[in-house]
Design a protein around this motif. Structure first.
Motif, mmCIF file in Angstrom:
data_model
loop_
_atom_site.group_PDB
_atom_site.id
_atom_site.type_symbol
_atom_site.label_atom_id
_atom_site.label_comp_id
_atom_site.label_asym_id
_atom_site.label_seq_id
_atom_site.Cartn_x
_atom_site.Cartn_y
_atom_site.Cartn_z
ATOM 1 N N GLY A 225 0.777 -1.288 -0.115
ATOM 2 C CA GLY A 225 0.236 -0.037 -0.017
ATOM 3 C C GLY A 225 0.895 1.315 -0.016
ATOM 4 N N MET A 226 2.167 1.215 -0.006
ATOM 5 C CA MET A 226 3.091 2.342 -0.132
ATOM 6 C C MET A 226 2.857 3.464 0.963
ATOM 7 S SD MET A 226 3.644 2.660 -4.084
ATOM 8 C CE MET A 226 5.096 4.170 -3.799
ATOM 9 N N ASP A 227 2.502 2.680 2.243
ATOM 10 C CA ASP A 227 2.400 3.647 3.492
ATOM 11 C C ASP A 227 3.613 3.486 4.240
ATOM 12 O OD1 ASP A 227 1.628 4.855 5.884
ATOM 13 O OD2 ASP A 227 -0.286 4.189 5.817
ATOM 14 N N ALA A 228 4.582 4.691 3.944
ATOM 15 C CA ALA A 228 5.948 4.566 4.570
ATOM 16 C C ALA A 228 5.976 4.526 6.085
ATOM 17 C CB ALA A 228 6.681 5.554 3.871
ATOM 18 N N ARG A 229 5.401 5.684 6.526
ATOM 19 C CA ARG A 229 5.142 5.496 7.900
ATOM 20 C C ARG A 229 4.588 4.408 8.745
ATOM 21 N NH1 ARG A 229 6.632 9.842 11.179
ATOM 22 N NH2 ARG A 229 6.968 11.010 9.467
ATOM 23 N N ARG A 230 3.551 3.843 8.025
ATOM 24 C CA ARG A 230 2.903 2.809 8.591
ATOM 25 C C ARG A 230 3.929 1.441 8.615
ATOM 26 N NH1 ARG A 230 -1.072 0.487 11.079
ATOM 27 N NH2 ARG A 230 -1.832 -1.567 10.465
ATOM 28 N N VAL A 231 4.768 1.284 7.485
ATOM 29 C CA VAL A 231 5.587 0.279 7.730
ATOM 30 C C VAL A 231 6.586 0.349 8.618
ATOM 31 C CG1 VAL A 231 7.921 -0.166 6.260
ATOM 32 C CG2 VAL A 231 5.848 -0.167 4.995
ATOM 33 N N VAL A 232 7.036 1.281 9.003
ATOM 34 C CA VAL A 232 8.148 1.388 10.353
ATOM 35 C C VAL A 232 7.177 1.079 11.519
ATOM 36 C CG1 VAL A 232 9.556 2.765 11.491
ATOM 37 C CG2 VAL A 232 9.490 3.037 9.016
ATOM 38 N N GLU A 233 6.071 1.761 11.913
ATOM 39 C CA GLU A 233 5.378 1.514 12.776
ATOM 40 C C GLU A 233 4.721 -0.144 13.049
ATOM 41 O OE1 GLU A 233 1.929 4.164 12.010
ATOM 42 O OE2 GLU A 233 3.252 5.969 12.731
ATOM 43 N N VAL A 234 4.351 -0.498 11.865
ATOM 44 C CA VAL A 234 3.901 -2.170 12.168
ATOM 45 C C VAL A 234 5.188 -2.917 12.323
ATOM 46 C CG1 VAL A 234 3.172 -3.997 10.582
ATOM 47 C CG2 VAL A 234 2.007 -2.042 10.516
ATOM 48 N N ALA A 235 6.401 -2.533 11.768
ATOM 49 C CA ALA A 235 7.579 -3.470 12.067
ATOM 50 C C ALA A 235 7.959 -3.521 13.465
ATOM 51 C CB ALA A 235 8.558 -3.103 11.035
ATOM 52 N N GLU A 236 7.971 -2.092 13.907
ATOM 53 C CA GLU A 236 8.324 -2.012 15.538
ATOM 54 C C GLU A 236 7.266 -2.527 16.323
ATOM 55 O OE1 GLU A 236 10.800 1.983 15.863
ATOM 56 O OE2 GLU A 236 8.604 2.382 15.545
ATOM 57 N N ARG A 237 6.058 -2.536 16.068
ATOM 58 C CA ARG A 237 4.997 -3.044 16.980
ATOM 59 C C ARG A 237 4.941 -4.678 17.080
ATOM 60 N NH1 ARG A 237 -0.463 -2.272 14.635
ATOM 61 N NH2 ARG A 237 0.063 -4.096 13.514
ATOM 62 N N ASP A 238 5.252 -5.119 15.731
ATOM 63 C CA ASP A 238 4.999 -6.668 15.460
ATOM 64 C C ASP A 238 6.271 -7.272 15.422
ATOM 65 O OD1 ASP A 238 2.237 -6.005 15.287
ATOM 66 O OD2 ASP A 238 1.944 -6.410 13.130
ATOM 67 N N HIS A 239 7.370 -6.618 15.354
ATOM 68 C CA HIS A 239 8.823 -7.168 15.271
ATOM 69 C C HIS A 239 8.776 -8.063 13.885
ATOM 70 C CE1 HIS A 239 9.839 -5.871 19.135
ATOM 71 N NE2 HIS A 239 8.455 -6.494 19.557
ATOM 72 N N SER A 240 8.179 -7.180 12.840
ATOM 73 C CA SER A 240 8.040 -8.207 11.568
ATOM 74 C C SER A 240 8.918 -7.948 10.321
ATOM 75 C CB SER A 240 6.575 -7.937 10.845
ATOM 76 O OG SER A 240 6.386 -6.632 10.972
ATOM 77 N N ALA A 241 9.938 -6.927 10.580
ATOM 78 C CA ALA A 241 10.844 -6.736 9.711
ATOM 79 C C ALA A 241 12.007 -5.895 10.019
ATOM 80 C CB ALA A 241 10.272 -5.924 8.361
ATOM 81 N N CYS A 242 13.307 -6.663 9.781
ATOM 82 C CA CYS A 242 14.434 -5.989 10.415
ATOM 83 C C CYS A 242 14.913 -4.811 9.523
ATOM 84 C CB CYS A 242 15.647 -6.983 10.237
ATOM 85 S SG CYS A 242 15.934 -7.805 8.726
ATOM 86 N N GLY A 243 14.351 -4.538 8.473
ATOM 87 C CA GLY A 243 14.724 -3.489 7.411
ATOM 88 C C GLY A 243 13.615 -2.639 7.123
ATOM 89 N N ALA A 244 12.881 -2.160 8.142
ATOM 90 C CA ALA A 244 11.620 -1.800 7.696
ATOM 91 C C ALA A 244 11.929 -0.158 7.372
ATOM 92 C CB ALA A 244 10.660 -1.342 8.911
#
Length: 295
Positions: A225-244
């Protein structure tokens, strides 16, 4: 400043011929597994998201994205590779600004003028130390050098910056004044599941695999969805990407180059690639492409 191929011989084959065979096997596997998704892409790729595990685990997923770039573009002059930074907590992006990165296929030259343009534009600062020992950007070199032998690179290590999308846009603006075809790459793995990672809420077996897919899915939805800010927020919350931060930067870059949405090309996890007993310790891998309208 030259960087050695530090992971050669462990994460991927060390010798030229062995690595060439390994890359071709990854490409063949990618076409078998993900060829339909790649064929459905119709635009001009301006950015991709790829994983960075050992090639025997995530190579086919990464190959799908690089194969799309090779199919759609006559040539690529420079790859700007935004990568996760596993070995340091960064306050600003770290740009490898000159020299070359060695590979078993020969050196990949750094596009020094473009790197300097990034430094001048405030994209990040020249920093070589944090790149040493990290796998995130190095694991893209076998594909870049094998499939685009004349392409140059600009390696940029990224942290979990809330403004990573804006950093990517700033880089795109600096790049638009440079000649040649430039493609941005974001290097990230997805959820690391298992007791050794401290994330094991669904136990083992099929429940664990389902949980992993759902956790990764939320991150990939934000990336597509190209939501750059949400990409970082979701990764921090869910621990779902080391390169958010890297993914967010490529989203900002792709938006500046005319992409409106992403396309999921491939998804799997290390257990599905190489099962070892009941699923209990695994990592997710995904590939996304950002395309602008042709031409």
């Amino acid at each position: 400043m030259d960087r050695a191929a530090e992971k050669a011989g462990s994460w991927y084959e060390r010798d030229n011929e062995g690595l060439r065979v390994q890359v071709e096997e990854c490409l063949a596997d990618a076409r078998d597994r993900y060829g339909r998704a790649v064929a459905e892409a119709a635009g001009r790729p301006v950015g991709i998201v790829v994983p960075h595990a050992g090639l025997v685990f995530s190579g086919a997923v990464a190959a799908a994205a690089f194969d799309l770039v090779r199919q759609r573009l006559e040539r690529v002059d420079t790859f700007v590779v935004f990568g996760a930074c596993h070995r340091a907590r960064l306050s600003v992006p770290a740009i490898w600004a000159t020299g070359q990165w060695d590979t078993p296929f020969g050196p990949a030259q750094v596009d020094a003028p473009l790197a300097q343009a990034f430094v001048d534009a405030g994209v990040g600062r020249e920093d070589y130390g944090v790149h040493q020992g990290d796998n995130a950007i190095e694991l893209q070199m076998p594909f870049i050098k094998a499939m685009f032998p004349d392409a140059q690179i600009v390696p940029i290590a990224m942290g979990f910056f809330p403004d990573a999308g804006d950093i990517g846009k700033r880089a795109a603006e600096a790049a638009q004044g440079c000649a040649g075809t430039i493609v941005a790459v974001a290097s990230t793995d997805l959820t690391h599941y298992g007791a050794s990672f401290g994330i094991m809420p669904a136990g083992t077996g099929e429940p664990a695999l389902c949980w992993l897919a759902e956790n990764d899915g939320r991150f990939l939805d934000a990336a597509v969805g190209m939501d750059a800010r949400r990409v970082v927020e979701v990764a921090e919350r869910d621990h779902s990407a080391c390169g958010a931060g890297a993914v967010a930067a490529v989203i900002g870059w792709a938006s500046a180059f005319g992409a409106a949405s992403g396309r999921l090309l491939a998804y799997t996890n290390s257990h599905d690639v190489m099962p070892q007993g009941e699923a209990s310790h695994m990592v997710g891998y995904g590939a996304v492409a950002y395309e602008a309208d042709v031409p």
